[in-house]
Structure formats: C-alpha cells, structure tokens
Design a protein around this motif. Structure first.
Motif, mmCIF file in Angstrom:
data_model
loop_
_atom_site.group_PDB
_atom_site.id
_atom_site.type_symbol
_atom_site.label_atom_id
_atom_site.label_comp_id
_atom_site.label_asym_id
_atom_site.label_seq_id
_atom_site.Cartn_x
_atom_site.Cartn_y
_atom_site.Cartn_z
ATOM 1 N N GLU A 134 68.366 -41.280 58.941
ATOM 2 C CA GLU A 134 68.077 -39.621 58.203
ATOM 3 C C GLU A 134 67.370 -40.027 57.000
ATOM 4 O O GLU A 134 67.396 -39.218 56.029
ATOM 5 N N GLN A 135 66.777 -40.982 56.757
ATOM 6 C CA GLN A 135 66.223 -41.660 55.419
ATOM 7 C C GLN A 135 64.848 -42.313 55.693
ATOM 8 O O GLN A 135 64.760 -43.191 56.653
ATOM 9 N N ARG A 189 61.631 -33.845 57.126
ATOM 10 C CA ARG A 189 62.994 -33.180 56.984
ATOM 11 C C ARG A 189 63.961 -34.405 56.468
ATOM 12 O O ARG A 189 65.057 -34.066 55.863
ATOM 13 N N SER A 190 63.484 -35.617 56.676
ATOM 14 C CA SER A 190 64.409 -36.749 56.177
ATOM 15 C C SER A 190 64.382 -36.858 54.854
ATOM 16 O O SER A 190 63.603 -36.521 54.178
#
Length: 212
Positions: free
Chosen positions: A62-63, A98-99
C-alpha cells in the motif's frame, strides 16, 4: 535501412535497470503503467528547473516509493522542506492515488555526466538562438571536463532556420553501442525554437562494467 535499438532497453539486466519495479494482476497492469507514466511526466514537467535525470518508482503493498535524482534538489525541497509535502498532495489529488506516497531525493554531484541533463542544456542554448555547431562544441567540452570516455550528439530539424530539415551529428571518443557491457547513458529531448522543433539525442560512454 539500419535497425535502431534503444540503448537502455538493449542493456536491461546487464548495465541498465527498469525505471519501475512492481508486480500486479494482469487486469491492473495497464492502469499501473499509465499511472507510472503520468506521475513521471508530472514530476518532470512541474520540476523542470530542478534538473531531474531519473524518476524511479517502486510499488509495495500500500505504498508508492518515488526516488528523484536531481541536480538542484533545493528547488524541490523548497522553504522549510515543504516542497515534498506539496508534491505528494498534488499527486494524490490529481491522479486520485489512495496508496501512501514516499518521496526520496538524491542529489546529482556532477550533472555533466548525465545525458538527459546535457541534452536539456543544449536545448536551452538552441532556444536562445545560439548556432547549433557552437552548442554541439560546448556540449562536448562539458562532457570532456566531466571525464566522459566518449560522447555522441545528434540534432535533427530545421537547423539554424534552414528550409529543409536535416540531421547533424558529432562524436568524440569511443561510443560502442553494440557492446552490451558498455555503460551507455542515453538522453533525448526537444528544443522549441522560433523556426520549429529540434530533436536532440545524446549517448555517453561511461566505461565498461565487467562482472567478476
């Protein structure tokens, strides 16, 4: 007609590496490639004066980690180091990411050893209406002072405002484009002159990488 090969793509896995690093499902593959392209284009356009040579994108769970190699990192950081936060928020708003976004900045100590920065410098000289032969000569001198083993510069278009477009190129030293172990740095840019667009290509030979 000669078969032309991109110098960096030809050497991926040997002396060159991918600009993006991630894995994804086939259904998301095209979307992520497009997002990478838009992120890279936005950074290059909005921070043009910072002298950016490379934008590397690494994606984890998530990055998104973005590494920017810049000749003038102070222009990116801004006052009190708030520049990175502004870039991060603009990327999230513009591309609806969103990340989490993490931005690293690496300073380029010798800009004259980067092909894209040298091409941008020649582009600026041509836009100032300096004769293209003088710009070629000055570009070669800058590379020689930076201890580059070989350089090739090619300019195409309506040179010096000529009616018919043509291509001129000059080479100094060794530029072994067919040798895979040769570390070739390639850069391409355009000059927006009053008499049309000129294309500038530069190949820099930085020595051979031999695996022990």
């Amino acid at each position: 007609m000669g078969q032309k090969t991109h110098p960096s793509g030809f050497r991926i896995g040997i002396t060159a590496f991918h600009k993006s690093s991630w894995f994804s499902k086939m259904t998301l593959y095209s979307k992520i490639i497009e997002e990478d392209y838009r992120i890279r284009s936005y950074i290059n356009e909005s921070l043009y004066k910072a002298g950016i040579s490379k934008v590397k994108i690494d994606r984890k769970l998530e990055q998104i980690e973005i590494t920017i190699n810049a000749a003038r990192p102070g222009l990116i950081l801004g006052k009190m180091g708030t520049g990175i936060d502004i870039i991060r928020s603009n990327l999230q708003k513009k591309f609806k990411i969103r990340s989490k976004i993490r931005i690293n900045i690496i300073e380029i100590i010798n800009p004259d050893q980067e092909a894209i920065l040298l091409a941008q410098w020649i582009s600026q000289q041509l836009e100032k209406r300096i004769a293209f032969r003088k710009a070629l000569r000055q570009g070669i001198q800058k590379a020689q002072k930076a201890n580059i083993q070989g350089i090739k510069i090619q300019i195409s278009g309506r040179l010096n405002g000529a009616e018919i477009a043509r291509t001129e190129w000059v080479r100094e030293g060794r530029v072994p484009l067919q040798t895979l172990r040769a570390n070739i740095d390639y850069g391409y840019t355009r000059a927006q002159t009053i008499y049309g667009i000129l294309g500038i290509k530069i190949w820099l030979f930085k020595g051979e990488k031999i695996k022990k």
